[in-house]
Design an enzyme around this catalytic site. Structure first.
Site, PDB file in Angstrom:
ATOM      1  N   CYS A   2       0.834  -1.194   0.000  1.00 14.93           N
ATOM      2  CA  CYS A   2       0.000   0.000   0.000  1.00 14.93           C
ATOM      3  C   CYS A   2       0.875   1.251   0.000  1.00 14.93           C
ATOM      4  O   CYS A   2       2.006   1.231   0.466  1.00 14.93           O
ATOM      5  CB  CYS A   2      -0.868   0.018   1.249  1.00 14.93           C
ATOM      6  SG  CYS A   2      -1.758  -1.512   1.513  1.00 14.93           S
ATOM      7  N   ARG A  27       3.164   0.768  -6.279  1.00 17.17           N
ATOM      8  CA  ARG A  27       3.331  -0.042  -5.072  1.00 17.17           C
ATOM      9  C   ARG A  27       2.132  -0.959  -4.827  1.00 17.17           C
ATOM     10  O   ARG A  27       2.261  -2.029  -4.248  1.00 17.17           O
ATOM     11  CB  ARG A  27       3.506   0.867  -3.856  1.00 17.17           C
ATOM     12  CG  ARG A  27       4.801   1.633  -3.836  1.00 17.17           C
ATOM     13  CD  ARG A  27       4.766   2.691  -2.763  1.00 17.17           C
ATOM     14  NE  ARG A  27       4.646   2.126  -1.433  1.00 17.17           N
ATOM     15  CZ  ARG A  27       5.679   1.877  -0.639  1.00 17.17           C
ATOM     16  NH1 ARG A  27       6.892   2.166  -1.027  1.00 17.17           N
ATOM     17  NH2 ARG A  27       5.500   1.365   0.549  1.00 17.17           N
ATOM     18  N   TRP A  74      -3.148  -2.574  -1.502  1.00 13.43           N
ATOM     19  CA  TRP A  74      -2.815  -3.904  -2.010  1.00 13.43           C
ATOM     20  C   TRP A  74      -3.314  -4.849  -0.918  1.00 13.43           C
ATOM     21  O   TRP A  74      -2.720  -4.938   0.146  1.00 13.43           O
ATOM     22  CB  TRP A  74      -1.304  -4.030  -2.209  1.00 13.43           C
ATOM     23  CG  TRP A  74      -0.861  -5.327  -2.813  1.00 13.43           C
ATOM     24  CD1 TRP A  74      -0.832  -5.652  -4.133  1.00 13.43           C
ATOM     25  CD2 TRP A  74      -0.367  -6.482  -2.121  1.00 13.43           C
ATOM     26  NE1 TRP A  74      -0.350  -6.927  -4.301  1.00 13.43           N
ATOM     27  CE2 TRP A  74      -0.061  -7.457  -3.088  1.00 13.43           C
ATOM     28  CE3 TRP A  74      -0.153  -6.787  -0.779  1.00 13.43           C
ATOM     29  CZ2 TRP A  74       0.448  -8.716  -2.754  1.00 13.43           C
ATOM     30  CZ3 TRP A  74       0.356  -8.037  -0.452  1.00 13.43           C
ATOM     31  CH2 TRP A  74       0.653  -8.987  -1.433  1.00 13.43           C
ATOM     32  N   ASN A 100      -0.238   1.011   6.079  1.00 11.51           N
ATOM     33  CA  ASN A 100       0.512   0.076   5.244  1.00 11.51           C
ATOM     34  C   ASN A 100       1.163  -0.934   6.173  1.00 11.51           C
ATOM     35  O   ASN A 100       1.808  -0.548   7.147  1.00 11.51           O
ATOM     36  CB  ASN A 100       1.589   0.839   4.454  1.00 11.51           C
ATOM     37  CG  ASN A 100       2.492  -0.087   3.668  1.00 11.51           C
ATOM     38  OD1 ASN A 100       2.069  -1.160   3.241  1.00 11.51           O
ATOM     39  ND2 ASN A 100       3.732   0.317   3.475  1.00 11.51           N
ATOM     40  N   GLY A 101       0.993  -2.228   5.899  1.00 12.70           N
ATOM     41  CA  GLY A 101       1.598  -3.252   6.753  1.00 12.70           C
ATOM     42  C   GLY A 101       0.560  -4.258   7.198  1.00 12.70           C
ATOM     43  O   GLY A 101      -0.520  -4.349   6.608  1.00 12.70           O
ATOM     44  N   GLU A 465      14.438 -16.621 -14.071  1.00 14.89           N
ATOM     45  CA  GLU A 465      14.016 -15.225 -14.222  1.00 14.89           C
ATOM     46  C   GLU A 465      13.039 -15.074 -15.403  1.00 14.89           C
ATOM     47  O   GLU A 465      12.029 -14.378 -15.302  1.00 14.89           O
ATOM     48  CB  GLU A 465      15.258 -14.336 -14.399  1.00 14.89           C
ATOM     49  CG  GLU A 465      14.993 -12.873 -14.672  1.00 14.89           C
ATOM     50  CD  GLU A 465      14.159 -12.170 -13.607  1.00 14.89           C
ATOM     51  OE1 GLU A 465      13.927 -12.746 -12.537  1.00 14.89           O
ATOM     52  OE2 GLU A 465      13.704 -11.049 -13.885  1.00 14.89           O
ATOM     53  N   LYS A 469       9.147 -13.764 -15.278  1.00 13.42           N
ATOM     54  CA  LYS A 469       8.617 -12.663 -16.097  1.00 13.42           C
ATOM     55  C   LYS A 469       7.352 -13.109 -16.829  1.00 13.42           C
ATOM     56  O   LYS A 469       6.378 -12.376 -16.895  1.00 13.42           O
ATOM     57  CB  LYS A 469       9.646 -12.180 -17.138  1.00 13.42           C
ATOM     58  CG  LYS A 469      10.866 -11.474 -16.620  1.00 13.42           C
ATOM     59  CD  LYS A 469      10.617 -10.130 -15.994  1.00 13.42           C
ATOM     60  CE  LYS A 469      10.332 -10.224 -14.533  1.00 13.42           C
ATOM     61  NZ  LYS A 469      11.373 -10.059 -13.589  1.00 13.42           N
ATOM     62  N   GLU A 472       4.370 -13.454 -14.283  1.00 15.80           N
ATOM     63  CA  GLU A 472       3.782 -12.238 -13.709  1.00 15.80           C
ATOM     64  C   GLU A 472       3.241 -11.284 -14.772  1.00 15.80           C
ATOM     65  O   GLU A 472       2.269 -10.580 -14.525  1.00 15.80           O
ATOM     66  CB  GLU A 472       4.741 -11.535 -12.752  1.00 15.80           C
ATOM     67  CG  GLU A 472       5.905 -10.838 -13.367  1.00 15.80           C
ATOM     68  CD  GLU A 472       6.810 -10.169 -12.332  1.00 15.80           C
ATOM     69  OE1 GLU A 472       6.326  -9.667 -11.329  1.00 15.80           O
ATOM     70  OE2 GLU A 472       8.034 -10.163 -12.575  1.00 15.80           O
ATOM     71  N   HIS A 488      14.819 -36.344 -15.073  1.00 12.63           N
ATOM     72  CA  HIS A 488      14.564 -36.913 -13.751  1.00 12.63           C
ATOM     73  C   HIS A 488      13.111 -36.738 -13.321  1.00 12.63           C
ATOM     74  O   HIS A 488      12.808 -36.862 -12.132  1.00 12.63           O
ATOM     75  CB  HIS A 488      15.511 -36.283 -12.717  1.00 12.63           C
ATOM     76  CG  HIS A 488      16.957 -36.561 -12.994  1.00 12.63           C
ATOM     77  ND1 HIS A 488      17.486 -37.830 -12.965  1.00 12.63           N
ATOM     78  CD2 HIS A 488      17.977 -35.747 -13.363  1.00 12.63           C
ATOM     79  CE1 HIS A 488      18.779 -37.784 -13.270  1.00 12.63           C
ATOM     80  NE2 HIS A 488      19.096 -36.524 -13.532  1.00 12.63           N
ATOM     81  N   LYS A 583       4.868  -3.515  -6.393  1.00  8.36           N
ATOM     82  CA  LYS A 583       6.292  -3.345  -6.674  1.00  8.36           C
ATOM     83  C   LYS A 583       7.149  -3.639  -5.468  1.00  8.36           C
ATOM     84  O   LYS A 583       8.203  -4.247  -5.573  1.00  8.36           O
ATOM     85  CB  LYS A 583       6.529  -1.904  -7.148  1.00  8.36           C
ATOM     86  CG  LYS A 583       7.963  -1.596  -7.551  1.00  8.36           C
ATOM     87  CD  LYS A 583       8.342  -2.330  -8.803  1.00  8.36           C
ATOM     88  CE  LYS A 583       9.749  -2.054  -9.261  1.00  8.36           C
ATOM     89  NZ  LYS A 583      10.193  -3.063 -10.247  1.00  8.36           N
TER      90      LYS A 583
HETATM   91  O1  M6R Z   1      12.585  -4.757  -4.380  1.00  8.31           O
HETATM   92  P1  M6R Z   1      13.101  -6.156  -4.391  1.00  8.31           P
HETATM   93  O2  M6R Z   1      14.192  -6.405  -5.375  1.00  8.31           O
HETATM   94  O3  M6R Z   1      13.526  -6.617  -3.009  1.00  8.31           O
HETATM   95  O4  M6R Z   1      11.858  -7.039  -4.798  1.00  8.31           O
HETATM   96  C1  M6R Z   1      11.906  -8.421  -4.757  1.00  8.31           C
HETATM   97  C2  M6R Z   1      10.759  -9.056  -5.498  1.00  8.31           C
HETATM   98  O5  M6R Z   1       9.543  -8.736  -4.911  1.00  8.31           O
HETATM   99  C3  M6R Z   1      10.727  -8.622  -6.970  1.00  8.31           C
HETATM  100  O6  M6R Z   1      11.922  -8.922  -7.611  1.00  8.31           O
HETATM  101  C4  M6R Z   1       9.576  -9.322  -7.698  1.00  8.31           C
HETATM  102  O7  M6R Z   1       9.819 -10.685  -7.776  1.00  8.31           O
HETATM  103  C5  M6R Z   1       9.403  -8.707  -9.079  1.00  8.31           C
HETATM  104  N1  M6R Z   1       8.030  -8.387  -9.312  1.00  8.31           N
HETATM  105  C6  M6R Z   1       9.857  -9.617 -10.164  1.00  8.31           C
HETATM  106  O8  M6R Z   1       9.695  -9.048 -11.419  1.00  8.31           O
END
Ligand code: M6R
Length: 588
Positions: A2, A27, A74, A100-101, A465, A469, A472, A488, A583
């Site tokens: 949030c 965020r 969020w 937030n939290g 990675e 991508k 998400e 395996h 984010k």
């Molecule tokens: O801000 P950070 O690098 O600590 O964030 C970590 C993850 O939340 C972040 O990399 C997340 O997996 C991304 N959305 C991936 O694209």
């Protein structure tokens, strides 16, 4: 997660709050709300959707008043509904809160408050804060006391801003960031500097257990014990506020393209800082490296790079699991924490666990004013500029280039990040030019339900990675795998409906990976090869330019980012704001 913001000053507050929320929207973005104080009465408007949508339907910017608070949500507790959107007011509507939290003991607090006759309107944990403040304010008619008592009753992580009917604005933090923006004629209280950077670059970063009180524009800081605290204002880099899409349709695409620059800007570190970092690292008996999501993939690749090129043995552990392994650390250990935001709760928890064991903490972080930077013994700044797209792209390659640079400083300059700079730069430029071809491939494969991405050695973290991508951004199930592991078990999944992407550059992994590709092909799967050596086995081949073997991950991740981006477009997903994500993930 949030975003929260409060403002007290001259000028109509609502447009200031709405613009600030829009800046911080990356965020979290499932619902929005603001509360303003007008003629001694609190007005609240809130609803589900993005800031622009809710503003259009509820005319947020037209709410009158000079004092107010705002929030983008969020969801953690309670569904995405209008009633669960913030701000939350208490029974008598004389106080409202944005939070937030996570309040871990909210069930218990809610039960107590219900017994006292309080009536709750939402299913959120946050609403208890408003009722506690109302309760304690009524008890002694003293807002300072109400803030102290409320903060001491809350367990969990929180940053909140509260607005009181008597024109007081307050904020408090514990394990969530809260920053005061200072203008000559007013103050902001915000979870992110982006909330106020359009107006001021003077900021106070509150510490844990700090409370800020703004009473008719007089500021005072106390802690949860009621003692006065002093915090020095700092200057925040204005560039952070300069994020715009430029000629690109999405921030994510812009950030993918920016990598031709950002990979290189990140290696300009100040000499003393870099030396301190590398000295601490070189002297460590044990080195652990941690991160979450994409930053964890950087940590996995760092393990290869640091062991291969600087002979440092490194254990990489994902941050959400780190606390369960922290018994391995002692005062001779070093933890390297990697994070774009520097606010990820799992990463901060790892740092705390390491510090409790007496270990030293080094970090690689993009936001130099973040909690992680401030908790570290030494940090290196990623310097890729603000990354607004929720999917990490340029921050990943910048984290990697810093890791290569560290490996060179501690080792014998073997990675090529400095010596092969021109070749790398050309290779990245040429790879970015593959977008049209990659978009065409995305059009052919957009309807697949499962994608596997395979590679060996330094390519394996890139497979993970790439899969992240695709998941998400495009909402397609994707799995990254070490190519040798397929036989395996996972091979049982492969059939004519499968799409498999093979990272198969012409290096020490080439022959073995190609033979894995043959095994998959004979089961009827469609293959995309990403390689600097063409092979007819691939249904689609994405030809990347030649670079030194060690640097290949920096190049080969780009086609995967682009593929994920274009699959998102074909699947009508907004690449900048993937559903359910935020984010900066500040909950555990
Ligand atoms: O801000 P950070 O690098 O600590 O964030 C970590 C993850 O939340 C972040 O990399 C997340 O997996 C991304 N959305 C991936 O694209």
């Amino acid at each position: 997660m949030c975003s929260i913001i409060g403002y007290s000053g001259n000028g109509e507050v609502a447009p200031i709050l709405v613009d600030g929320l829009q800046r911080m929207e990356y965020r979290g973005y499932d619902s929005v709300g603001i509360a303003t104080l007008n003629n001694g009465k609190l007005l609240i408007r809130k609803g589900i959707g993005k800031v622009a949508e809710v503003n259009a339907s509820l005319a947020l910017k037209e709410m009158p008043g000079l004092l107010g608070i705002g929030h983008t949500r969020w969801a953690t507790h309670g569904g995405v509904t209008d009633l669960n959107a913030h701000p939350h007011s208490a029974c008598s509507a004389n106080v409202a809160v944005v939070h937030n939290g996570v309040i871990e003991n909210y069930h218990e607090l809610r039960d107590c408050l219900l017994k006292d006759g309080h009536v709750f309107k939402s299913q959120t944990d946050s609403e208890v804060i408003a009722h506690l403040l109302e309760h304690y304010w009524a008890l002694k008619n003293d807002i300072r006391e109400a803030m102290i008592h409320t903060c001491n009753r809350l367990l969990g992580s929180f940053a909140f801003v509260a607005i009181f009917e008597d024109s007081t604005l307050c904020g408090a933090r514990y394990d969530e960031p809260l920053i005061i923006g200072i203008k000559p004629d007013g103050y902001f209280i915000s979870s992110d500097v982006l909330g106020f950077l359009d107006y001021t670059d003077r900021a106070i970063f509150l510490d844990n257990r700090d409370i800020v009180m703004l009473e008719r524009n007089n500021i005072s800081l106390i802690n949860f014990d009621g003692d006065i605290v002093n915090r020095t204002p700092t200057q925040v880099a204005w560039e952070l506020g300069c994020a715009d899409k430029g000629r690109y349709t999405h921030f994510t695409l812009k950030e993918i393209y920016e990598q031709s620059q950002t990979i290189f800007t990140s290696i300009h570190q100040t000499k003393p800082n870099l030396e301190t970092f590398c000295n601490i690292l070189a002297k460590a008996e044990d080195v652990f490296i941690t991160g979450s999501g994409t930053s964890y993939h950087s940590a996995l690749l760092a393990k290869h790079i640091l062991s291969r090129y600087s002979k440092i043995r490194v254990e990489s552990i994902m941050s959400s699991e780190f606390q369960y392994s922290s018994e391995l650390l002692d005062k001779n250990s070093v933890l390297i924490a990697i994070s774009q935001s520097g606010e990820t709760a799992d990463v901060l928890q790892s740092v705390k666990s390491a510090k409790e064991k007496g270990a030293r903490v080094l970090s690689i972080v993009n936001v130099s004013t973040s909690s992680l930077a401030r908790l570290s013994d030494c940090f290196l700044e990623v310097k890729c500029g603000p990354e607004i797209g929720v999917a990490a792209t340029k921050s990943f390659t910048s984290q990697l280039s810093i890791i290569y640079y560290i490996a060179d400083r501690v080792g014998d300059n073997l990675t090529g990040i400095s010596t092969e700079r021109r070749e790398l730069s050309n290779a990245i430029e040429k790879t970015l030019q593959l977008e049209t071809k990659i978009a065409e491939i995305a059009a052919h494969v957009k309807d697949v339900k499962d994608i596997y991405i395979l590679g060996r050695s330094i390519h394996f973290p890139i497979c993970l990675e790439g899969a992240l991508k695709i998941k998400e951004l495009a909402y397609i199930h994707a799995e990254g795998m070490a190519a040798g592991e397929l036989k395996h078990g996972p091979l049982a999944l492969i059939d004519t409906n499968s799409l498999v992407i093979i990272l198969n550059p012409f290096d020490s992994t080439y022959v073995d990976t190609l033979s894995n590709a043959n095994v998959i092909k004979s089961r009827g799967a469609k293959l995309i090869g990403i390689s600097n050596k063409q092979d007819p086995i691939y249904d689609y081949c994405i030809s990347i330019p030649y670079v030194k073997e060690s640097l290949l991950p920096l190049v080969e991740v780009i086609p995967l980012q682009m593929l994920a981006y274009h699959l998102a477009l074909y699947n009508n997903a907004d690449p900048d704001y993937p559903r359910n994500l935020a984010k900066s993930v500040t909950v555990k």
